[in-house]
Design a protein around this motif. Structure first.
Motif, PDB file in Angstrom:
ATOM      1  N   ALA A   1      -3.872   9.419   1.794  1.00 47.16           N
ATOM      2  CA  ALA A   1      -3.879   9.174   3.238  1.00 47.16           C
ATOM      3  C   ALA A   1      -3.539   7.719   3.512  1.00 47.16           C
ATOM      4  N   ASP A   2      -2.539   7.530   4.344  1.00 45.12           N
ATOM      5  CA  ASP A   2      -2.051   6.195   4.686  1.00 45.12           C
ATOM      6  C   ASP A   2      -1.919   6.131   6.198  1.00 45.12           C
ATOM      7  N   SER A   3      -2.760   5.435   6.940  1.00 42.58           N
ATOM      8  CA  SER A   3      -3.831   4.618   6.470  1.00 42.58           C
ATOM      9  C   SER A   3      -5.134   5.086   7.119  1.00 42.58           C
TER      10      SER A   3
ATOM     11  N   GLY B   1      -1.001   7.664  11.409  1.00 42.34           N
ATOM     12  CA  GLY B   1      -0.840   6.513  12.280  1.00 42.34           C
ATOM     13  C   GLY B   1       0.004   5.409  11.679  1.00 42.34           C
ATOM     14  N   GLU B   2       0.934   5.760  10.772  1.00 42.44           N
ATOM     15  CA  GLU B   2       1.813   4.736  10.195  1.00 42.44           C
ATOM     16  C   GLU B   2       3.250   4.989  10.662  1.00 42.44           C
ATOM     17  N   ARG B   3       4.192   4.292  10.027  1.00 41.87           N
ATOM     18  CA  ARG B   3       5.569   4.291  10.518  1.00 41.87           C
ATOM     19  C   ARG B   3       6.302   5.602  10.256  1.00 41.87           C
ATOM     20  N   ALA B   4       7.075   6.014  11.259  1.00 42.50           N
ATOM     21  CA  ALA B   4       7.850   7.237  11.086  1.00 42.50           C
ATOM     22  C   ALA B   4       8.915   7.069   9.999  1.00 42.50           C
TER      23      ALA B   4
ATOM     24  N   LYS C   1       0.820  -1.205   0.000  1.00 39.92           N
ATOM     25  CA  LYS C   1       0.000   0.000   0.000  1.00 39.92           C
ATOM     26  C   LYS C   1       0.857   1.259   0.000  1.00 39.92           C
ATOM     27  N   THR C   2       1.819   1.279   0.897  1.00 38.49           N
ATOM     28  CA  THR C   2       2.617   2.490   1.044  1.00 38.49           C
ATOM     29  C   THR C   2       3.510   2.717  -0.167  1.00 38.49           C
ATOM     30  N   VAL C   3       4.112   1.647  -0.665  1.00 34.97           N
ATOM     31  CA  VAL C   3       4.961   1.797  -1.848  1.00 34.97           C
ATOM     32  C   VAL C   3       4.128   2.348  -3.010  1.00 34.97           C
TER      33      VAL C   3
HETATM   34 MG   LIG Z   1       2.183   0.847   4.694  1.00 34.81          MG
END
Ligand SMILES: [Mg+2]
Ligand SMILES: Nc1ncnc2c1ncn2[C@@H]1O[C@H](COP(=O)(O)OP(=O)(O)OP(=O)(O)O)[C@@H](O)[C@H]1O
Lengths: 589, 458
Positions: free
Chosen positions: A335-337, A267-270, A245-247
């Motif tokens: 927007a993720d996620s 709310g995802e990874r820094a 998703k992020t890629v």
């Molecule tokens: Mg992701």
């Protein structure tokens, strides 16, 4: 605005970041207040009122807070500051500028200004004295990173006004008055280059919002060629963890044909945001040659930041998008996620002991998601110019199961569905968008079909149908082969399967980390699609099924090498020649 | 900890559950520590003048007239270089008969690093295990768990990774660790002569489960001290995070929160993220890398704990027994290191991404062939070859007992491609094939010997 005696209150209960406050005056839903914890002020938002108790969600950790601490209400909702200088900024979910904060660690209660108030902008007026204006009218413009940033009559101003005075060309800060406008009663209002707007209220100062019809090129083949999204369209990407998703969103943010890109990391990874911070200032925007960061704003409310601010972050991002749309620009909002946002809602609703809906999410989840997606769209502004917000959100379904509340609610709201499949991701068939389960409702719009057939290729939509048919036939054939065995089916089944594999390997699969393959302009997509369909329409002859795999792998290999080569370069053409030779080997009429 | 003058003392508990106690008290801060009947507790809810405490040691034997003392501060740890080589319990108190640590007292579970102050991770962590270095390369500043069934040797693999990783400090956070595993860690670290680089916080199976809620924060507070104050590369080992999450569930259950999936609290994602996001590369050079263990039940990764973990961490490493070769391997399909892109082909040889992807794709072909075989179908020549390839690949590269450097892993990969496949079947970028495809006779030559000419690549 009239001055009100501000309401005050006292903390009565604390349950994690839900604080219950006894108030001494009027409070409104979504009003912002500050809890005076020792020397720091904790920002909070009213989420429920009952008698003289206000339930507030605190945008910070409530550690060390105690009963009877004082609370001050601000009489306004959570607002963002709009004006030149938003681009290239890295904000948290409440629009604090992360770069101007001190120290390595975030300090509780540290709030920073959204805009640089000392910077001077070269202003050009767009109206004259006595012109009639209303909310959203363009009074002038400044150059913000080579974008025409329109200075508008504040969206909050109702009715019509006359321009009393307007500054000539010159350099001004965002706090300088650049115009004075007056209402029908002669009241005068000084206008600066900034205004504020409550994030949870959509900006609606436009004429109308027709159905979107223009293709938004993303450079991602499986989207553009198979399930295109439109300018002003909505889409969502559900997928289990690690499915891409992020890629995919990062690829869209880099390549999509947009004037402005707003990325909300919710709310995802820094570390993923750090990737944007690191890369965007270096990467070129393929369309303008300038740095990607110049057209981008990042809202980073990562998973370790306070949950309530996470909830706010998507609204902050949407409001910034609406602001740029009002300038007649094409905005892409990612927007993720969105699941993390829904979970933030769940955490709060849980603490308030509300009656839970499915999976303990709040009952009105579907409505909340729907009204958020409804803020995207293609609009005709009041000056007949157009602007758009294309919104694509990711969804992180629990257990990868699409039958869960957030996915289901989003499916009702978004028009494009890009389902990432675990199986494809496991076999590294990236991007893992399932070509058959996914859809774009825009392909059903006559105006979209017309647009594509006029602008890409007169047969474009027919070709999309054909490609999908080949994929479906390929899947059926492969299922039959699995059931009956390689030699239990006619050779044609193998051929049908391999033709669908060509489409899979050459169109669907795309290496997001290869300089050339990462982004494919629509012309090139058209060329390759044509090439592949010609192969798919060719009849081949084989003595045994064993030869099919080897033969088609050679074809796929050449086509893939073409994908990895500069379009129409010598290398590209060499592989194309090789390909033609291979085709000749087994072609029959 | 002794009682001091300013501390508030109460003796009237109004309600008791298995994990919590409530009482009427004034001026108490949220998340403040207290002691009830000698047991440590923390404020988790304040409603009017009623304060609810989570009692780490469990509430067994606490009477309603127990003495409750509030400390006026949240849990903390004293940090200094004296931490090195020491073993502590969940509260940060020594369990190795050594003296108490002197140092600066820091609140645990402290603030978050500003994302713009983070550095993009870029230092490869070599482990010698090809299933990791080749396919799922680790990078300093990463957070990654082992997903493993309880019968797999995850603690052994983790200890091996830790010792080979060349970290300045290794911080072990043990939650529900059996005494045997605790001694195992102690022994291997001792034998490797690494004890002085290790700090351990251990909650064993004999300790009350709720206590382990403090372990990750203790471990990470120590980690931040070494990474920020001393610019060291710190590796934090957290095992087993499933037991940590179970403890969260116990507490939230006692507080009558509405559970979401699998009886876990609705805030599980945020609770776990708060811990894992402490992994970071600092601009000044220090780093915190987290390698964790999440045990699965019956290999089910859709359970809330592994599922939420997967959404937070930067990949996961799956251990599985490969019955074809009888060894434990790092499963190439379900394992993933999200940060490998940052180093492979950049800090390692340019062919690394291609070799990795191709091998995994061919391994997938083998697993399809296996399914065919199981369903009783004939195999093609290609199927046979991929099966043979899979076995060698498993033995020479995926098995956890392999210990070679990355160039050797890549060379092994090319040799296997050459042995079992044609160039077209491998389908690797032309320029790499030209440079790395082995000279020695492989399948290509054998084939073209007996069949019609193989069209060559330009
Ligand atoms: Mg992701
Ligand atoms: N298009 C692609 N090309 C190559 N590799 C890819 C591609 N898409 C995804 N990947 C691989 O998959 C990994 C996971 O992708 P990504 O981080 O986007 O997953 P995700 O769906 O966002 O997961 P999560 O829900 O946990 O955030 C990447 O680190 C990368 O290794």
């Amino acid at each position: 605005m009239e001055e009100k005696v501000s309401t005050k209150g006292k903390v009565k209960s604390i349950i994690a970041n839900l604080v219950i406050v006894e108030v001494d005056g009027p409070v409104s839903q979504n009003e912002i207040c500050y809890i005076k914890l020792q020397e720091t002020d904790l920002m909070a938002e009213v989420i429920k009122v009952s008698g003289n108790t206000a339930y507030v969600q605190v945008f910070e950790s409530t550690r060390s807070l105690s009963i009877n601490t004082e609370v001050e209400f601000t009489a306004h909702m959570l607002e963002v500051t709009l004006g030149p200088g938003l681009l290239s900024k890295n904000y948290d979910g409440l629009q604090n500028d992360l770069n101007t904060m001190e120290g390595i660690f975030l300090k509780k209660g540290e709030y920073t200004k959204a805009l640089d108030e000392s910077k001077k902008w070269d202003f050009k007026p767009l109206v004259k004295e006595h012109d009639q204006v209303e909310a959203g009218s363009w009074l002038g413009e400044v150059d913000e990173n080579h974008q025409p940033h329109r200075i508008m009559v504040p969206f909050k101003m109702q009715g019509t006004y006359k321009v009393k005075s307007i500054k000539g060309e010159g350099a001004y800060t965002v706090k300088d008055t650049i115009a004075v406008i007056s209402d029908t009663e002669g009241n005068e209002f000084p206008i600066t280059m900034t205004q504020t707007w409550p994030v949870k209220v959509p900006i609606r100062v436009y004429n109308n919002k027709p159905r979107p019809y223009r293709l938004l090129e993303t450079g991602v083949r499986t989207i553009d060629t198979l399930n295109p999204i439109t300018e002003g369209g909505t889409g969502f990407i559900p997928g289990p963890f690690g499915s891409g998703k992020t890629v995919l969103q990062h690829a869209l943010s880099k390549q999509a044909e947009a004037d402005i890109v707003i990325v909300a990391a919710c709310g995802e990874r820094a570390n993923e945001v750090v990737e944007l911070f690191t890369e965007f200032p270096e990467l070129d925007d393929p369309r303008t040659g300038r740095k990607l960061m110049e057209r981008t704003t990042i809202i980073a409310n990562t998973s370790n930041m306070p949950v309530a601010a996470r909830e706010a972050s998507v609204y902050t991002a949407m409001t910034l998008a609406e602001y740029y749309r009002q300038m007649g620009l094409k905005v892409l909002l990612l927007a993720d996620s969105t699941s993390r946002w829904a979970q933030a809602l769940r955490e709060m609703s849980n603490r308030m002991e509300e009656l839970p809906g499915p999976d303990a999410y709040p009952m009105d989840l579907t409505a909340i998601i729907a009204s958020f997606y409804a803020r995207a769209g293609y609009v005709y502004l009041n000056n007949d110019k157009t602007g758009s917000i294309t919104f694509i959100g990711t969804v992180s379904p629990a257990g990868g199961n699409l039958k869960e509340p957030v996915t289901e609610a989003t499916k009702k709201a978004a028009r494009c569905f890009y389902a990432l499949s675990q199986q494809r991701a496991d076999s590294k068939r990236y991007p893992a968008i399932d070509p058959i389960d996914s859809y774009s409702k825009y392909l059903e719009y006559d105006e979209v079909k017309e647009y594509m057939n006029e602008n890409i290729d007169e047969k474009w939509t027919d070709n999309i149908e054909t490609v999908k048919d080949i994929l479906i036939r390929g899947r059926e054939a492969s299922e039959q082969i699995d059931i009956l065995g390689d030699d239990g089916v006619p050779i044609d089944y193998h051929i049908a399967y391999w033709k669908s594999e060509i489409i899979d390997f050459v169109i669907l699969q795309q290496d997001a980390f290869d300089d050339i393959d990462a982004s494919t302009p629509i012309d090139r997509q058209k060329y390759m699609l044509h090439k592949i369909l010609t192969i798919c329409h060719t009849n081949f002859e084989f003595e045994s099924f064993e030869d099919t795999a080897e033969y088609f792998k050679r074809i796929i290999n050449e086509l893939k090498q073409m994908n990895y080569s500069e379009f129409e370069s010598d290398k590209f053409k060499n592989h194309e020649e090789q390909l033609e030779k291979i085709i000749e080997e087994r072609k029959v009429d | 900890m002794e009682t001091q003058a300013f501390q508030k003392i109460y003796t009237r508990i109004t309600s008791i559950t298995k994990a919590t106690c409530s009482l009427k008290a004034a001026g108490v801060g949220y998340e403040e520590l207290a002691v009830i009947n000698g047991k440590l507790a923390q404020v988790v809810k304040v409603i009017g003048d009623e304060v609810t405490l989570q009692v780490f040691g469990g509430t067994e034997g606490i009477p309603t007239d127990a003495e409750v003392v509030f400390y006026g501060k949240p849990p903390s740890l004293k940090v200094s270089d004296e931490l090195s080589g020491r073993f502590f319990n969940s509260f940060g108190l020594p369990i190795d008969d050594g003296p108490e640590v002197e140092g600066e007292e820091r609140e645990i579970g402290g603030p978050t690093v500003n994302p713009v102050r983070r550095q993009q991770p870029s230092e490869l962590i070599a482990t010698g295990i090809a299933g990791i270095d080749l396919n799922n390369t680790l990078v300093s500043g990463q957070k990654i768990p082992f997903f493993a069934d309880p019968d797999q040797p995850y603690n052994q693999v983790m200890a091996m990774v830790a010792l080979r990783a060349k970290a300045d400090k290794i911080i072990l956070g043990g939650m529900g660790l059996t005494n045997d595993d605790y001694l195992f860690f102690k022994n291997v670290f001792d034998q490797a002569g690494a004890l002085d680089r290790i700090v351990s916080f251990v909650n064993s199976t004999e300790d009350p489960p709720v206590e382990r809620l403090l372990v990750p924060d203790m471990a990470l507070t120590a980690a931040e001290y070494f990474a920020v104050d001393k610019n060291q590369d710190v590796l934090v080992l957290l095992t087993d995070m499933t037991l940590y999450a179970d403890a969260l569930a116990i507490v939230s259950n006692r507080m009558d929160q509405i559970p979401s999936k699998d009886s876990m609290p609705g805030s599980l994602y945020s609770d776990l993220a708060r811990i894992y996001e402490k992994a970071v590369q600092f601009p000044e050079g220090g780093s915190i890398t987290i390698v964790a263990v999440t045990t699965l039940s019956g290999g089910d990764i859709t359970h809330s704990i592994p599922d939420n973990t997967g959404y937070i961490t930067e990949g996961q490493l799956f251990l599985r027994k490969d019955t074809d070769i009888g060894k434990v391997i790092v499963d190439p399909f379900r394992s993933l290191s999200r940060l490998k892109q940052l180093v492979i082909g950049k800090k390692t040889r340019e062919d690394h991404p291609s070799v990795m992807n191709t091998a995994v794709r061919l391994f997938a072909d083998a697993s399809n062939a296996k399914t065919k075989l199981e369903n009783g179908f004939d195999l093609t020549d290609y199927d046979e070859r991929s099966l043979e390839f899979a076995k060698e690949y498993s033995r020479k590269l995926l098995a956890i007992d392999v210990n070679i450097d990355i160039d050797e892993m890549l060379d092994t990969g090319w040799k296997l491609f050459n042995k079992f496949f044609t160039k077209a079947e491998a389908g690797i970028k032309e320029n790499l094939v030209e440079k790395y495809w082995p000279e020695e006779e492989g399948l290509e030559q054998k084939k073209s010997g007996k069949e019609k000419e193989e069209p060559t690549e330009a």
